[in-house]
Design an enzyme around this catalytic site. Structure first.
Site, PDB file in Angstrom:
ATOM      1  N   GLY A 172     -49.031   2.734  45.682  1.00  0.00           N
ATOM      2  CA  GLY A 172     -48.666   3.063  44.304  1.00  0.00           C
ATOM      3  C   GLY A 172     -48.409   4.554  44.173  1.00  0.00           C
ATOM      4  O   GLY A 172     -48.271   5.269  45.167  1.00  0.00           O
ATOM      5  N   HIS A 199     -51.573   5.758  51.747  1.00  0.00           N
ATOM      6  CA  HIS A 199     -50.329   6.496  51.526  1.00  0.00           C
ATOM      7  C   HIS A 199     -50.724   7.903  51.105  1.00  0.00           C
ATOM      8  O   HIS A 199     -51.709   8.089  50.371  1.00  0.00           O
ATOM      9  CB  HIS A 199     -49.538   5.903  50.357  1.00  0.00           C
ATOM     10  CG  HIS A 199     -48.892   4.574  50.603  1.00  0.00           C
ATOM     11  ND1 HIS A 199     -49.591   3.446  50.949  1.00  0.00           N
ATOM     12  CD2 HIS A 199     -47.598   4.194  50.505  1.00  0.00           C
ATOM     13  CE1 HIS A 199     -48.749   2.418  51.059  1.00  0.00           C
ATOM     14  NE2 HIS A 199     -47.531   2.855  50.803  1.00  0.00           N
ATOM     15  N   GLU A 202     -46.059  11.240  50.054  1.00  0.00           N
ATOM     16  CA  GLU A 202     -44.758  10.559  49.860  1.00  0.00           C
ATOM     17  C   GLU A 202     -44.054  11.219  48.674  1.00  0.00           C
ATOM     18  O   GLU A 202     -42.906  11.633  48.761  1.00  0.00           O
ATOM     19  CB  GLU A 202     -44.997   9.079  49.593  1.00  0.00           C
ATOM     20  CG  GLU A 202     -43.757   8.305  49.220  1.00  0.00           C
ATOM     21  CD  GLU A 202     -44.061   6.852  48.831  1.00  0.00           C
ATOM     22  OE1 GLU A 202     -45.208   6.538  48.454  1.00  0.00           O
ATOM     23  OE2 GLU A 202     -43.130   6.041  48.936  1.00  0.00           O
ATOM     24  N   ASP A 280     -40.906  -0.549  54.850  1.00  0.00           N
ATOM     25  CA  ASP A 280     -41.642  -0.383  53.591  1.00  0.00           C
ATOM     26  C   ASP A 280     -41.446  -1.577  52.637  1.00  0.00           C
ATOM     27  O   ASP A 280     -42.307  -2.439  52.526  1.00  0.00           O
ATOM     28  CB  ASP A 280     -41.225   0.930  52.924  1.00  0.00           C
ATOM     29  CG  ASP A 280     -42.282   1.442  51.959  1.00  0.00           C
ATOM     30  OD1 ASP A 280     -42.028   2.449  51.297  1.00  0.00           O
ATOM     31  OD2 ASP A 280     -43.345   0.810  51.849  1.00  0.00           O
TER      32      ASP A 280
HETATM   33  O1  LIG Z   1     -43.295   3.086  49.098  1.00  0.00           O
HETATM   34  C1  LIG Z   1     -44.318   2.795  48.472  1.00  0.00           C
HETATM   35  N1  LIG Z   1     -45.188   3.762  48.103  1.00  0.00           N
HETATM   36  C2  LIG Z   1     -46.322   3.478  47.391  1.00  0.00           C
HETATM   37  N2  LIG Z   1     -46.655   2.246  46.998  1.00  0.00           N
HETATM   38  C3  LIG Z   1     -45.821   1.237  47.343  1.00  0.00           C
HETATM   39  C4  LIG Z   1     -44.662   1.455  48.074  1.00  0.00           C
HETATM   40  N3  LIG Z   1     -44.066   0.251  48.274  1.00  0.00           N
HETATM   41  C5  LIG Z   1     -44.811  -0.662  47.682  1.00  0.00           C
HETATM   42  N4  LIG Z   1     -45.884  -0.105  47.112  1.00  0.00           N
HETATM   43  C6  LIG Z   1     -46.884  -0.876  46.387  1.00  0.00           C
HETATM   44  O2  LIG Z   1     -46.684  -0.719  45.023  1.00  0.00           O
HETATM   45  C7  LIG Z   1     -47.823  -1.298  44.473  1.00  0.00           C
HETATM   46  C8  LIG Z   1     -47.827  -1.008  43.022  1.00  0.00           C
HETATM   47  O3  LIG Z   1     -48.886  -1.710  42.454  1.00  0.00           O
HETATM   48  C9  LIG Z   1     -48.943  -0.685  45.270  1.00  0.00           C
HETATM   49  O4  LIG Z   1     -50.001  -1.556  45.451  1.00  0.00           O
HETATM   50  C10 LIG Z   1     -48.286  -0.456  46.618  1.00  0.00           C
HETATM   51  O5  LIG Z   1     -48.833  -1.282  47.635  1.00  0.00           O
END
Ligand SMILES: O=c1[nH]cnc2c1ncn2[C@@H]1O[C@H](CO)[C@@H](O)[C@H]1O
Length: 341
Positions: A172, A199, A202, A280
């Site tokens: 997230g 994460h 980013e 991703d």
């Molecule tokens: O690239 C990303 N960066 C951060 N979170 C991400 C990404 N792709 C998917 N999620 C997902 O977005 C959800 C939102 O509730 C997070 O749980 C995370 O797993």
């Protein structure tokens, strides 16, 4: 030697940073949307869905991501999604994938934790039998849901403890979601033998990566691309062989990076930081793992040998037993040798 895209398509790979719901293909999304009589803003039509997956910024990406999460309403949906994601990974010659799932998002929408755990485990075993792919789980905290989500994610991880669960993550948004607050949850997850893969870096700077390392005991970093702004951090990651899970197209589509040519991947590699290449949320970003290898090859000016080295680096970064790492690495070497003939 075949052309590079063909070489990449046949290259045995592992994937370490790919999200469960984020991998829902237009076909799966359409099937899930159809199951729920279109009570969703998510278009069922693949064309319209491609437009729907165009993001103004990261916050908008999370909003769209959650609208797809809303489509997953019962254990059957979880099973379908998981089995189909495995099929797509296996089609790309992925032998092993650490799939990030976000149990909180599904349990908070009414799917009981035991049913969620059983569905992903049954789909994982069936995928191994059907496609020969080994899946493992990373349970991640949706950062936007804060400490209540951290508490519940840890509870589900420790109470359900599916056989495939190997790591604990934090996804997230990063802006407004500092990493240190999650230390008690990562401490308990690590004490229970789960690997730490948050994460960080980013959509925020190097200090978030330092926090993930110092406070959350990160053994790998999701994205971590802002490390390129901090020479001391680059040296630290390189010396301690702490891998970054890089997903180039994701960073462009979520606007974390202005363009592929501006992506810091070459600087990270030049600094000696271990990297793995990942997709991703492939359908959301209009990409595939194979496409990401082709992007990395272009940015790093690699031929088949260099691309095979990227695949080996991902195997080395995987939470796999050494014998398994050796087996997949030998397969990569044999494939490279045969392609060179
Ligand atoms: O690239 C990303 N960066 C951060 N979170 C991400 C990404 N792709 C998917 N999620 C997902 O977005 C959800 C939102 O509730 C997070 O749980 C995370 O797993």
């Amino acid at each position: 030697m075949t052309d590079l895209p063909t070489f990449i398509a046949g290259l045995p790979k592992v994937e370490l940073h790919v999200h469960h719901v984020g991998s829902a293909s237009p076909r799966i999304v359409a099937e899930l949307a159809a199951r729920h009589e279109g009570r969703s803003p998510v278009p069922a039509d693949p064309e319209a869905l491609a437009d729907y997956f165009a993001f103004r910024d990261f916050a908008h990406f999370v909003e769209v991501y959650l609208s797809v999460v809303d489509l997953i309403r019962d254990a059957d949906d979880v099973w379908l999604l998981t089995h189909e994601v495995a099929r797509e990974l296996a089609r790309q010659q992925v032998r092993y994938a650490e799939l990030t799932v976000t149990p909180y998002s599904h349990v908070s929408r009414g799917i009981p934790a035991p049913a969620f755990g059983e569905a992903i485990e049954d789909a994982r075993k069936r995928a191994e039998a059907d496609f020969g792919i080994a899946l493992r789980w990373c349970f991640d905290i949706p950062g936007e849901a804060g400490l209540p989500a951290a508490e519940q994610t840890l509870r589900i991880a420790l109470d359900e403890r599916p056989d495939g669960l190997i790591s604990f993550g934090l996804g997230g948004p990063e802006i407004g979601v500092p990493r240190p607050q999650f230390k008690p949850y990562f401490d308990q997850a690590r004490a229970a033998g789960l690997r730490s893969v948050p994460h960080a870096g980013e959509t925020t700077g190097p200090e978030t990566i330092w926090d993930a390392l110092r406070e959350l005991g990160a053994e790998r970093i999701g994205h971590g691309i802002s490390a390129a702004q901090d020479p001391a951090l680059l040296a630290y990651l390189a010396e301690r062989r702490i891998p970054l899970e890089i997903a180039p197209t994701s960073n462009v589509r979520t606007r974390a990076v202005p363009s592929l040519d501006a992506h810091p991947l070459p600087r990270l590699v030049e600094a000696g930081v271990p990297v793995s290449i990942n997709s991703d949320d492939p359908p959301m970003f209009g990409t595939t793992l194979n496409d990401e290898y082709a992007v990395a090859a272009r940015l790093l000016r690699l031929g088949p040998d260099g691309v095979a080295a990227l695949a080996r680096a991902a195997v080395a970064a995987a939470f796999l037993a050494p014998a398994e790492q050796a087996r997949i690495t030998a397969e990569i070497d044999a494939y490279l040798a045969s392609a060179a003939r």
